[in-house]
Design a protein around this motif. Structure first.
Motif, PDB file in Angstrom:
ATOM      1  N   PHE A 141      36.963  44.871  48.301  1.00 53.26           N
ATOM      2  CA  PHE A 141      36.557  44.531  49.389  1.00 53.26           C
ATOM      3  C   PHE A 141      35.930  45.692  50.105  1.00 53.26           C
ATOM      4  O   PHE A 141      37.216  46.496  49.765  1.00 53.26           O
ATOM      5  N   ASN A 142      35.099  45.931  50.909  1.00 50.84           N
ATOM      6  CA  ASN A 142      34.885  46.771  51.073  1.00 50.84           C
ATOM      7  C   ASN A 142      34.444  47.351  53.198  1.00 50.84           C
ATOM      8  O   ASN A 142      34.537  46.509  53.990  1.00 50.84           O
ATOM      9  N   PRO A 143      36.102  47.369  53.209  1.00 51.25           N
ATOM     10  CA  PRO A 143      36.170  47.412  54.965  1.00 51.25           C
ATOM     11  C   PRO A 143      35.468  47.929  55.653  1.00 51.25           C
ATOM     12  O   PRO A 143      34.849  48.923  55.222  1.00 51.25           O
ATOM     13  N   PHE A 144      35.092  47.178  56.955  1.00 53.06           N
ATOM     14  CA  PHE A 144      34.927  47.997  58.229  1.00 53.06           C
ATOM     15  C   PHE A 144      35.813  47.859  58.823  1.00 53.06           C
ATOM     16  O   PHE A 144      36.276  46.544  59.326  1.00 53.06           O
ATOM     17  N   PRO A 145      35.153  48.441  60.603  1.00 49.85           N
ATOM     18  CA  PRO A 145      35.593  48.022  61.581  1.00 49.85           C
ATOM     19  C   PRO A 145      35.808  46.648  62.422  1.00 49.85           C
ATOM     20  O   PRO A 145      34.406  46.138  62.262  1.00 49.85           O
ATOM     21  N   HIS A 146      36.640  46.254  62.649  1.00 47.24           N
ATOM     22  CA  HIS A 146      36.663  44.653  62.846  1.00 47.24           C
ATOM     23  C   HIS A 146      36.705  43.454  61.579  1.00 47.24           C
ATOM     24  O   HIS A 146      36.199  42.188  62.283  1.00 47.24           O
ATOM     25  N   ALA A 147      36.528  44.201  60.571  1.00 48.95           N
ATOM     26  CA  ALA A 147      36.251  42.742  59.985  1.00 48.95           C
ATOM     27  C   ALA A 147      37.720  41.791  59.538  1.00 48.95           C
ATOM     28  O   ALA A 147      38.869  43.062  59.418  1.00 48.95           O
ATOM     29  N   PRO A 148      37.151  40.648  59.081  1.00 49.69           N
ATOM     30  CA  PRO A 148      38.695  39.879  60.132  1.00 49.69           C
ATOM     31  C   PRO A 148      39.548  40.176  58.265  1.00 49.69           C
ATOM     32  O   PRO A 148      40.614  38.816  58.248  1.00 49.69           O
ATOM     33  N   TYR A 149      39.134  41.013  57.370  1.00 48.53           N
ATOM     34  CA  TYR A 149      39.679  40.820  55.509  1.00 48.53           C
ATOM     35  C   TYR A 149      40.279  42.520  55.049  1.00 48.53           C
ATOM     36  O   TYR A 149      39.868  43.376  56.131  1.00 48.53           O
ATOM     37  N   GLY A 150      40.892  42.282  54.279  1.00 49.75           N
ATOM     38  CA  GLY A 150      41.435  43.773  53.847  1.00 49.75           C
ATOM     39  C   GLY A 150      40.782  42.825  52.080  1.00 49.75           C
ATOM     40  O   GLY A 150      41.024  42.392  51.839  1.00 49.75           O
ATOM     41  N   ARG A 151      41.240  44.704  51.687  1.00 46.69           N
ATOM     42  CA  ARG A 151      40.968  44.409  50.549  1.00 46.69           C
ATOM     43  C   ARG A 151      41.824  43.669  49.765  1.00 46.69           C
ATOM     44  O   ARG A 151      43.279  44.348  49.660  1.00 46.69           O
ATOM     45  N   SER A 152      41.508  42.804  48.574  1.00 46.34           N
ATOM     46  CA  SER A 152      42.862  42.200  47.310  1.00 46.34           C
ATOM     47  C   SER A 152      43.673  44.179  47.236  1.00 46.34           C
ATOM     48  O   SER A 152      43.325  45.253  46.672  1.00 46.34           O
ATOM     49  N   SER A 153      45.021  44.193  46.969  1.00 47.24           N
ATOM     50  CA  SER A 153      46.084  44.793  45.791  1.00 47.24           C
ATOM     51  C   SER A 153      44.665  45.672  44.454  1.00 47.24           C
ATOM     52  O   SER A 153      44.747  44.533  43.704  1.00 47.24           O
ATOM     53  N   ASN A 154      45.422  46.592  44.768  1.00 47.90           N
ATOM     54  CA  ASN A 154      45.484  46.816  42.770  1.00 47.90           C
ATOM     55  C   ASN A 154      45.842  46.277  42.161  1.00 47.90           C
ATOM     56  O   ASN A 154      44.750  44.880  40.585  1.00 47.90           O
ATOM     57  N   ASN A 155      46.502  45.267  41.903  1.00 46.79           N
ATOM     58  CA  ASN A 155      47.603  44.004  40.968  1.00 46.79           C
ATOM     59  C   ASN A 155      47.123  43.537  41.432  1.00 46.79           C
ATOM     60  O   ASN A 155      46.850  42.300  39.997  1.00 46.79           O
ATOM     61  N   ARG A 156      46.822  42.843  42.390  1.00 48.07           N
ATOM     62  CA  ARG A 156      46.451  41.986  42.047  1.00 48.07           C
ATOM     63  C   ARG A 156      44.652  41.428  42.152  1.00 48.07           C
ATOM     64  O   ARG A 156      44.727  40.380  41.441  1.00 48.07           O
ATOM     65  N   ILE A 157      43.634  42.235  41.942  1.00 50.14           N
ATOM     66  CA  ILE A 157      42.869  42.038  41.081  1.00 50.14           C
ATOM     67  C   ILE A 157      42.620  42.204  39.603  1.00 50.14           C
ATOM     68  O   ILE A 157      42.457  41.434  39.072  1.00 50.14           O
ATOM     69  N   HIS A 158      44.372  43.056  39.367  1.00 44.35           N
ATOM     70  CA  HIS A 158      44.088  42.264  37.930  1.00 44.35           C
ATOM     71  C   HIS A 158      44.712  41.380  37.477  1.00 44.35           C
ATOM     72  O   HIS A 158      44.550  41.491  36.546  1.00 44.35           O
ATOM     73  N   ALA A 159      45.727  40.989  37.925  1.00 50.27           N
ATOM     74  CA  ALA A 159      46.316  39.508  38.018  1.00 50.27           C
ATOM     75  C   ALA A 159      44.938  39.013  37.893  1.00 50.27           C
ATOM     76  O   ALA A 159      44.827  37.728  36.853  1.00 50.27           O
TER      77      ALA A 159
END
Ligand code: SAH
Ligand code: SF4
Length: 405
Positions: A329-347
């Protein structure tokens, strides 16, 4: 991701082959399909085969001045000079980075701004690949919850000349000062992953993609032109009848409940319908299909990235011939989400791989591009009073498109 910083260098203004000036009375031949162009020539009392001649001049030699189209008769050249023009959208800003990334901000009719980015393959990838990310609309009506273009709302559709014009300008940028007989096109791949939902601007998008594939224009292979859709199901059925290009589907969720939240068009065309349309596209009424689709899945921390959801995705995709592209995920101001961690993405990716899917993680150079791109768009946006939302939306589009599918 350990990525080298990209130094964005402003190139001094150099000579670009400029499209000739338009007047409202003149018809713009840029973006016309071969059939439209042939029909146009008939209306002005000319033979239809002139269409392919003019297309070659425009798209393969970069010539926009009819006076220079030397295999046309003098009388036809004069007629075209009087009645027609070849005009790409106006470039209001361009920026070339040292790593080969190029960006343009176009002012399209009515004053809206659209940004296009070209990303070269990194060293580890196929040599010489240059992927252009093209916009199809100004803004987008579909309001996906993680997408800043969606938050901006819909402004208008781009015309075929404004869509193919992005490719024309990108190619022209490599040919500054080059004679028309030595002209060659540099862009090797096109992804319709800029602003907008391409299947909601259907005719101009298909006309533009037909020029990308046409031997009289860009002659790109059908595997190198990709349309990305959030799932406009009826148009997916039309698409495989009208043109053969690669299809990417923005899935982002493994069940209807979550997809309704993230991609609201899912309420209209739920997953069952979307998956059926994906199958139809792949098989194209031919059980011995040769195609596959790309499944795009944006990784949103704690929202759609659990092991359970990966298993659910495996079930949903079943035996659909596809490869999966996980997009941090590419965050932007006021976005209601965060980017998954690299570990999570790999899992998540491992579960898909273990189930037999080819799954790649989009390794964007997005962070670096973002910074540079934000500055670029910011400068232009300040001058044109564009909203901050608009700037953010363009940043998000570009960061997600920095690897071709
Ligand atoms: N409207 C089309 C094409 C443009 S969006 C579509 O939705 O497919 C291109 C891709 O970028 C889509 O997969 C989209 O879901 C993804 N995208 C949008 N916003 C994003 C963000 N903030 N971070 C990561 N990917 C995003
Ligand atoms: Fe539109 Fe695509 Fe953004 Fe959804 S992800 S709002 S369809 S541009």
């Amino acid at each position: 991701m350990n990525k080298p910083a990209i130094a964005m260098t402003k190139i001094p203004v150099v000579h670009t082959p400029e499209p000739i000036a338009t007047t409202p009375a003149k018809i713009n031949l840029l973006g016309m399909s071969q059939t439209e162009l042939a029909d146009y020539f008939k209306t002005i009392g000319e033979k239809p085969f002139r269409a392919s001649q003019v297309m070659k001049w425009i798209y393969q030699h970069g010539v926009t001045d009819f006076a220079l189209m030397t295999n046309l008769s003098k009388s036809l050249r004069d007629k075209l000079l009087e009645k027609a023009c070849v005009v790409a959208p106006e470039v209001v800003h361009k920026e070339y980075s040292d790593d080969g990334t190029r960006k343009w901000v176009f002012k399209v009719a009515g004053g809206s701004l659209v940004e296009t980015v070209l990303i070269p393959a990194d060293d580890s990838k196929v040599d010489g690949r240059k992927t252009l990310c093209i916009s199809s609309q100004v803004g987008c009506a579909l309001d996906c919850s993680f997408c800043s273009t969606g938050k901006q709302g819909f402004e208008r559709d781009l015309s075929a000349s404004e869509i193919i014009g992005q490719l024309w300008v990108a190619n022209a940028s490599y040919m500054e000062g080059v004679d028309s007989q030595d002209w060659h096109n540099n862009v090797t791949n096109v992804v319709m992953m800029g602003m907008g939902e391409p299947l909601l601007n259907y005719e101009p998008v298909v006309a533009s993609m037909s020029l990308m594939l046409s031997d009289h224009a860009y002659g790109l292979s059908k595997r190198r032109v990709t349309l990305s859709t959030s799932g406009v199901v009826p148009k997916m059925y039309d698409l495989y009848k009208d043109i053969d290009v690669a299809l990417a589907i923005s899935l982002h969720a493994p069940n209807d409940k979550l997809r309704n939240e993230l991609v609201p068009i899912n309420k209209k065309y739920p997953l069952e319908q979307l998956m059926a349309a994906a199958r139809a596209y792949v098989y194209d009424n031919n059980p011995r299909h040769k195609k596959h689709v790309t499944i795009e899945y944006v990784m949103l921390a704690g929202v759609n990235d659990s092991d359970e959801q990966a298993h659910e995705l495996v079930q949903l995709l079943g035996d659909l011939p596809c490869k999966i592209n996980l997009i941090p995920f590419n965050p932007f101001p006021h976005a209601p989400y965060g980017r998954s961690s690299n570990n999570r993405i790999h899992a998540f990716s491992n579960i898909l791989n273990n189930a037999g899917f080819v799954c790649t993680i989009r390794q964007t150079r997005g962070d670096d591009i973002d910074a540079a791109c934000g500055q670029l768009v910011g400068q232009v946006a300040d001058r044109t009073r564009r909203s901050a939302k608009w700037q953010e939306s363009v940043k998000a589009r570009l960061a997600t498109a920095s690897d071709s599918v």
